[in-house]
Design an enzyme around this catalytic site. Structure first.
Site, mmCIF file in Angstrom:
data_model
loop_
_atom_site.group_PDB
_atom_site.id
_atom_site.type_symbol
_atom_site.label_atom_id
_atom_site.label_comp_id
_atom_site.label_asym_id
_atom_site.label_seq_id
_atom_site.Cartn_x
_atom_site.Cartn_y
_atom_site.Cartn_z
ATOM 1 N N PRO A 47 0.964 -0.728 0.328
ATOM 2 C CA PRO A 47 0.240 -0.045 0.225
ATOM 3 C C PRO A 47 0.585 0.801 0.199
ATOM 4 O O PRO A 47 1.848 1.480 0.684
ATOM 5 C CB PRO A 47 -0.271 -0.413 0.881
ATOM 6 C CG PRO A 47 0.050 -1.378 2.855
ATOM 7 C CD PRO A 47 0.716 -2.300 1.318
ATOM 8 N N ASP A 86 -1.726 2.604 2.692
ATOM 9 C CA ASP A 86 -1.526 2.721 4.031
ATOM 10 C C ASP A 86 -1.495 4.416 4.913
ATOM 11 O O ASP A 86 -1.571 5.552 3.826
ATOM 12 C CB ASP A 86 0.066 2.973 4.109
ATOM 13 C CG ASP A 86 0.408 2.561 4.860
ATOM 14 O OD1 ASP A 86 -0.120 2.508 6.430
ATOM 15 O OD2 ASP A 86 2.090 2.057 5.468
ATOM 16 N N TRP A 529 4.425 0.343 9.631
ATOM 17 C CA TRP A 529 5.033 -0.468 9.314
ATOM 18 C C TRP A 529 3.878 -1.517 9.300
ATOM 19 O O TRP A 529 4.810 -3.356 8.634
ATOM 20 C CB TRP A 529 6.707 -0.646 9.150
ATOM 21 C CG TRP A 529 7.240 0.708 8.534
ATOM 22 C CD1 TRP A 529 8.421 1.611 8.937
ATOM 23 C CD2 TRP A 529 7.389 0.716 6.579
ATOM 24 N NE1 TRP A 529 8.295 2.209 7.823
ATOM 25 C CE2 TRP A 529 7.971 1.429 6.671
ATOM 26 C CE3 TRP A 529 6.605 -0.490 5.777
ATOM 27 C CZ2 TRP A 529 8.225 2.229 5.449
ATOM 28 C CZ3 TRP A 529 7.166 0.323 4.555
ATOM 29 C CH2 TRP A 529 7.260 1.598 4.425
ATOM 30 N N GLN A 564 13.043 -0.610 0.775
ATOM 31 C CA GLN A 564 11.661 -1.900 1.728
ATOM 32 C C GLN A 564 12.402 -2.703 2.245
ATOM 33 O O GLN A 564 11.428 -3.776 3.102
ATOM 34 C CB GLN A 564 10.524 -2.426 0.647
ATOM 35 C CG GLN A 564 9.333 -0.864 -0.053
ATOM 36 C CD GLN A 564 9.212 -0.394 0.909
ATOM 37 O OE1 GLN A 564 8.688 -0.530 2.349
ATOM 38 N NE2 GLN A 564 8.688 0.628 1.163
ATOM 39 N N TRP A 568 9.082 -2.694 4.225
ATOM 40 C CA TRP A 568 7.414 -3.848 4.446
ATOM 41 C C TRP A 568 7.937 -5.281 3.620
ATOM 42 O O TRP A 568 7.571 -6.360 4.432
ATOM 43 C CB TRP A 568 6.864 -3.112 2.907
ATOM 44 C CG TRP A 568 5.225 -3.875 2.991
ATOM 45 C CD1 TRP A 568 4.168 -3.789 3.591
ATOM 46 C CD2 TRP A 568 5.147 -4.384 1.862
ATOM 47 N NE1 TRP A 568 3.543 -4.294 3.290
ATOM 48 C CE2 TRP A 568 3.538 -4.695 2.349
ATOM 49 C CE3 TRP A 568 5.162 -4.705 0.350
ATOM 50 C CZ2 TRP A 568 2.722 -5.769 1.668
ATOM 51 C CZ3 TRP A 568 4.206 -5.819 -0.957
ATOM 52 C CH2 TRP A 568 2.849 -5.812 0.428
ATOM 53 N N LYS A 601 19.640 12.130 -5.934
ATOM 54 C CA LYS A 601 17.898 11.635 -5.592
ATOM 55 C C LYS A 601 16.673 12.925 -5.908
ATOM 56 O O LYS A 601 16.867 13.835 -5.746
ATOM 57 C CB LYS A 601 17.847 11.406 -4.849
ATOM 58 C CG LYS A 601 17.514 10.506 -3.582
ATOM 59 C CD LYS A 601 17.759 10.088 -2.271
ATOM 60 C CE LYS A 601 16.060 9.537 -1.241
ATOM 61 N NZ LYS A 601 16.288 8.908 -0.023
ATOM 62 N N LYS A 604 11.602 16.889 -2.276
ATOM 63 C CA LYS A 604 11.308 17.907 -2.821
ATOM 64 C C LYS A 604 11.740 19.416 -2.019
ATOM 65 O O LYS A 604 11.965 20.210 -2.836
ATOM 66 C CB LYS A 604 10.308 18.207 -1.196
ATOM 67 C CG LYS A 604 8.899 17.930 -1.849
ATOM 68 C CD LYS A 604 7.598 17.888 -0.539
ATOM 69 C CE LYS A 604 6.214 16.958 -1.055
ATOM 70 N NZ LYS A 604 5.557 17.110 0.292
#
Length: 1069
Positions: A47, A86, A529, A564, A568, A601, A604
RNA sequence: GGGCCGGUAGCUCAGUUUGGUUAGAGCACACGGCUGAUAACCGUGCGGUCGGGAGUCCAAAUCUCCUCCGGCCCA
């Protein structure tokens, strides 16, 4: 009738149209329906956090998911593809805080109120969830969104509780200390992510302190620290076990410190006279006890009497870059100190409260703010004679990113899932998991698993699944709630319409089963998580109905980004093993990260983020998907560059144009694919047709294999290469003339049948990658003719490669022909012979036998493409008779071997016909030369040099397979044909400019100046008339009579002005 | 400090598993060509210390060791 694909390819336009059509016709639902009952392919959606917008990095992962799911569906599986979101966690809270203009948990409680705050979190999630669904659908990711799971939902949270209760039953849920960075002003802990953005340069105290060794007069271990306030919490001194330490005699004292640092420390302390009296490895000091330097000031310390309390201990983390190599260790004030403290069973002694003030345990310093205590502690040490030096130091230290207060590390009670007892099973399960690429699982994830510690699952926050633990206020009895039923049945007080979130859940009170007092909930929420980590079961109503669980668990496939590993991938396998003793997933595709065009990378703060919606608007979803999938391996990082997407758009344009061409002519000739299958027209297939069919099947085979291996970029690359190289560049060019033939010629029908077969196959294997354009082209090519065909390309069956159509030899021969054609083009270019000008003879001198066979088999194609009249295939190594071959010695090689015989051999060999020698050498690998003294000399190829003398009419070029000679003699017939083609080309340009239909007839008049030109053109008049589709064609020397409909243009051809006049016969509608 | 990934033409990437002919594509650039599917396309040319060093081998982009640079994760 075949629907014609027209106009240029406009991805955004096509996608709008197709997605509308999909929705109106419920294609997704129909596709799902059509696979019911088939073998399951179980996909578990990781998610996305519905906070912030979807960027191209997210789009990458989602495109990969979609390719696999669409492929599996077409391959005949019933694909489980429930979407999920999520919804909870810190990022949502931070954004809501920003909205309210506040910046701490304290302010949430004091200014906003938990209830209002949580309601705002819900609203924000609604907003982002909507955004994510829209953009995912726009991207073409087909998931079951209507039944999507959300981690904020009541049922979902209930499962998280159930999971924790199971863990508790197995003794895996525990409360323990954890050292966390904390802002004493905001009174909140910070995540490592938050800490990372708050580092700044600051000035702190820098002190050297002597710790007296127990039982020794005047012997000290020397430590250095920048945080005197942590000394009251000191429990040990860490040294590196494998570095050398020394005892140094200074005045009447003995100091212990790292050997390597002695000189630097002494200089810093301005000690000029000292003597190293002993050197030994650090390990030897382990267990040596010292007297706590503030024992009198902090009386609580005198109660610490464990084996290693106030002793020297060993730690690999000790560095020799600063200080003395002896590190003061306060387990409650540093993560590393805490870890090593646990190892040596030191007390986790924390005399500081959450607001940064010493508690009563701080003895003399009780009530002082830590930073204020620094000077007092320094003064006390000075008084006791334990201070060696106090100065200051500029260094990097973390500050609170909200309020700029220096952070302090404090031990705090937190809740954990213990890993030790399940670690072995997790590692075993991971070994049995298939990872793509392999190293992600066998090296990286395994390394993470092997080093993982207990999982801290509690967070002192608001917006999350609440920790379902109630503690008795009196006796400390613990009650873990596992289900809603349990909650409603056993609670002493229960608010109406209970929302499981804070603050409502905090009102629930239980009666203690042991002492009857009130039990209150521990006010933590859970790590998000853990929410997503139980998606394997929480998303499928496990508690209510286990049927789905039984058929879905464990899942066949998951795919997420490499980061992840700690997220996850880990939380899934951890909870899977705890709850069901096995991993919830069998196969993982690990995705690389998305970077900007400079390999940076996306973030913002850098302002280099590319949003998915922007990219899809700008270039379209199909080109975006294809670009992302094409550019790098799924697991490699990818630098996203808009400029490069242009290339992908061009490739898709070529595909579009191929279909435009095919459907135009098929429509014109009323080709019906259902009546005319390949089988029916088999005997009319030319080699190039069989070649394309073979190539198509080979492609299907490769793409299928690559998809199965999850080499998605290989698969799409193969498809694109086929489209541009095989279809556009070669086949279409080759068969163009065959489509111009009038009427229902079987040769033309063969082209259509072949093209249809290939194109309809391509569409199906392209569909998972570029779902929109594939659909549009499928509707035109396939569905417009065949109402029995599946309604959508995404409901079509994945093609099975027809091995019987694959002809490896034919493919290899064609590759050889192409290689030779390149050489022909090279020769033509050197001789300045346009390809439009036919040449008489082409000689091929094969270097290998297989080349001869290839040329013989594909002679017509070769001649046609080379634009030559006749082909002479020579024997291997043979040279055209008009070529003079001279042979001489390779003096560099032959010199050392023959020495004084060289002049004779050289003069003899020059007299021999080079052609004979060459052939001999080619056949037998050597040539024998008889000298005047009857001596026979053996000459191997490396000793000889051949020089071909080409007559003026020949030009030659050589590839690794063959040598090609081109006869460039220009006979009157060839000149006439050349001229005809020059005129024809210009006439065609004019037809196009007039917007004539391809098959529309016209009247043509051509005016020339020279008599000779007139005569030449007369000889090719019929050819011209047919090709230009002229009903009437006149070639004149006088001025043209022009009518109103005439289009006239003057052209320069070979220095002569030729005027072409084309007259439209039909009125424009 | 540890683990993992990557470094090949101006740019983006193949090739490394299993060492083997002259290290290949695409883009860009230059020149030429083709064109009634073509805002397309084709050919030729230009362009390489395969990050660096050492080793093994008849032979290294490929294997081994060391090292530098970039990235991700952990400490």
């Amino acid at each position: 009738m075949m629907k014609v694909v027209g106009g240029p390819y406009d991805s955004v336009e096509v996608e709008k149209k197709v997605s509308l059509w999909w929705n109106q016709n419920r294609i997704f639902q129909k596709m799902v329906e059509s696979k019911k009952g088939a073998e399951l392919f179980r996909f578990l959606e990781g998610p996305p956090t519905v906070n912030g917008f979807m960027h191209v990095g997210h789009a990458r992962g989602r495109a990969m998911k979609d390719v696999v799911l669409r492929y599996k569906t077409m391959a005949g599986y019933d694909v489980w593809r429930r979407a999920g979101w999520d919804c909870q966690g810190l990022p949502v809270e931070l954004e809501v805080e920003k909205k309210f203009g506040i910046s701490s948990k304290k302010e949430i409680e004091e200014k906003i109120g938990l209830q209002k705050f949580v309601e705002e979190c819900q609203k924000l999630v609604d907003f982002y969830l909507n955004h994510w669904r829209n953009n995912s659908e726009r991207l073409g990711l087909w998931l079951d969104y209507d039944l999507a799971y959300e981690t904020r939902k009541r049922d979902y949270i209930e499962f998280v509780w159930w999971a924790l209760k199971e863990a508790d039953k197995k003794g895996l849920l525990t409360e323990d200390f954890k050292v966390v960075p904390r802002c004493p002003r905001c009174e909140t802990s910070l995540s490592s992510h938050e800490v990372a953005q708050g580092y700044a340069t600051t000035t702190d105290p820098s002190i050297y302190v002597k710790f007296p060794i127990q039982g020794k007069e005047n012997e000290f271990i020397i430590i250095w620290t920048t945080t005197p306030w942590t000394l009251p919490g000191d429990e040990a001194v860490s040294i590196h076990p494998r570095n050398n330490y020394t005892k140094v005699s200074v005045r009447n004292e003995v100091w212990i410190l790292a050997e390597q640092l002695v000189e630097r420390v002494m200089k810093d302390l301005k000690v000029n006279q000292y003597k190293v009296i002993d050197v030994f490895p650090g390990k030897k000091l382990e267990g040596t006890k010292y007297i706590h330097p503030l024992l009198e000031e902090v009386p609580a310390q005198s109660e610490h009497k464990g084996k290693f309390d106030h002793a020297i201990i060993c730690g690999e983390h000790v560095t020799l870059e600063e200080g003395t190599g002896c590190v003061h260790t306060a387990p409650a004030h540093g993560p590393e100190d805490f870890e090593i403290g646990k190892k040596y069973s030191l007390p986790i002694f924390c005399p500081v409260s959450g607001d940064g003030h010493f508690t009563s345990e701080g003895g003399k310093y009780a009530g002082l703010f830590v930073k204020e205590s620094d000077s007092k502690i320094i003064a006390d040490l000075e008084k006791k004679g334990l201070l060696l030096k106090a100065s200051t130091l500029e260094h990097e230290y973390p500050f609170c990113w909200r309020c700029n207060t220096p952070l302090i590390y404090l031990a705090d009670k937190q809740w954990f899932l213990k890993v030790e007892s399940v670690k072995k099973r997790i590692l075993e399960e991971n070994k049995a998991t298939s990872w793509v690429p392999d190293w992600a699982g066998s090296s990286r994830f395994e390394d993470w698993l092997a080093n993982s510690g207990d999982w801290c699952i509690s967070r002192s926050r608001v917006w999350g699944s609440p920790l379902p633990v109630w503690i008795c206020q009196k006796c400390g009895n613990k009650h873990v709630v596992g289900t809603l039923k349990e909650l409603t049945k056993e609670a002493k007080t229960l608010p109406e319409n209970l929302d499981l979130h804070r603050p409502w859940i905090d009102e629930v009170v239980f009666k203690c089963g042991k002492c009857g007092e009130d039990m209150r909930r521990v006010e933590y929420v859970l790590d998000c998580w853990l929410d997503s980590g139980v998606a394997h079961s929480a998303s499928i109503d496990y508690l209510k109905d286990k049927r789905l669980f039984e058929i879905l668990y464990p899942y066949d496939f998951i795919t997420e980004a490499i980061d992840q590993t700690r997220g996850w991938f880990y939380s899934l396998v951890f909870t899977g093993v705890i709850l069901f003793d096995n991993s919830p997933y069998k196969r993982v595709l690990c995705q690389g990260l998305m970077l900007d065009r400079y390999g940076q990378k996306m973030s913002k703060s850098k302002g280099n983020v590319i949003w998915a919606s922007e990219a899809m608007e700008k270039i379209g979803a199909d080109p975006l998907r294809v670009y992302i999938l094409w550019k790098s391996s799924p697991w490699d990082s990818l630098s996203f560059d808009y400029d490069e997407t242009e290339q992908v758009k061009r490739w898709l344009s070529i595909l579009w144009n191929i279909f435009s061409f095919a459907t135009t002519y098929m429509n014109l000739d009323e080709f019906n694919p259902n009546e005319l299958q390949i089988e029916k027209i088999k005997e009319h297939l030319r080699p190039e047709d069989r070649w394309l069919l073979s190539r198509t099947q080979s492609l299907v085979k490769n793409v299928t294999a690559n998809l199965d291996a999850l080499y998605l970029n290989q698969a799409i690359r193969d498809i694109l290469t086929f489209i541009t190289e095989d279809l556009s560049r070669f086949y279409i060019r080759l068969i163009r003339r065959r489509t111009w033939v009038e009427k229902k010629d079987p040769d033309k029908q063969a082209v259509y049948a072949t093209l249809y077969e290939s194109l309809s196959t391509i569409l199906r294997i392209l569909a998972p990658f570029a779902p929109y354009v594939s659909e549009e082209l499928y509707q035109a090519l396939v569905r417009s003719n065949d109402s029995n065909a599946p309604e959508s390309v995404h409901m079509a069956v994945w093609p099975r490669a027809k091995d019987e159509w694959i002809d490896d030899e034919l493919e290899a021969n064609m590759a050889l022909i192409n290689d030779m054609l390149e050489k022909v083009y090279t020769s033509r270019q050197r001789a300045k012979l346009k390809l439009r000008w036919p040449v008489q003879t082409l000689y091929v001198s094969p270097l290998e036998e297989k080349v001869k066979r290839a040329v013989e088999a594909l002679k017509e194609i070769f001649l046609d493409q080379a634009n030559a009249k006749t082909l002479e295939i020579l024997e291997a190594g043979e040279i055209p008779t008009s070529v003079n071959v001279r042979v001489d010695l390779n003096f560099q090689e032959a010199g050392p071997q023959f020495k004084e015989k060289i002049p004779e051999i050289s003069s003899l060999i020059r007299k021999v016909d080079g052609r004979v020698v060459k052939q001999e050498v080619f056949k037998n690998g050597k040539y024998f030369l008889t000298l005047r003294n009857k001596e026979i000399v053996e000459l191997s190829p490396n000793l000889l040099v051949f020089k071909e003398e080409l007559p003026e009419n020949l030009t030659a070029s050589e590839s690794s397979y063959s040598k090609i000679y081109l006869d460039i003699t220009r006979t009157p017939e060839l000149l006439a044909e050349s001229l005809a083609k020059e005129v024809l080309r210009r006439a065609q340009i004019m037809r196009k400019e007039m917007n004539l239909k391809v098959d529309e007839y016209v009247d043509v008049a051509i005016k020339v100046l020279e008599d000779e030109t007139l005569g030449t053109l007369q000889t090719v008049k019929n050819f011209l008339a047919t090709e230009i589709r002229a009903q009437k064609l006149s070639i004149l020397q006088k001025d043209l009579e022009l009518s109103g409909e005439a289009y006239v243009k003057e052209w320069e051809i070979d220095g002569e002005t030729i005027t072409i006049c084309i007259t439209r016969l039909n009125k424009i509608d």
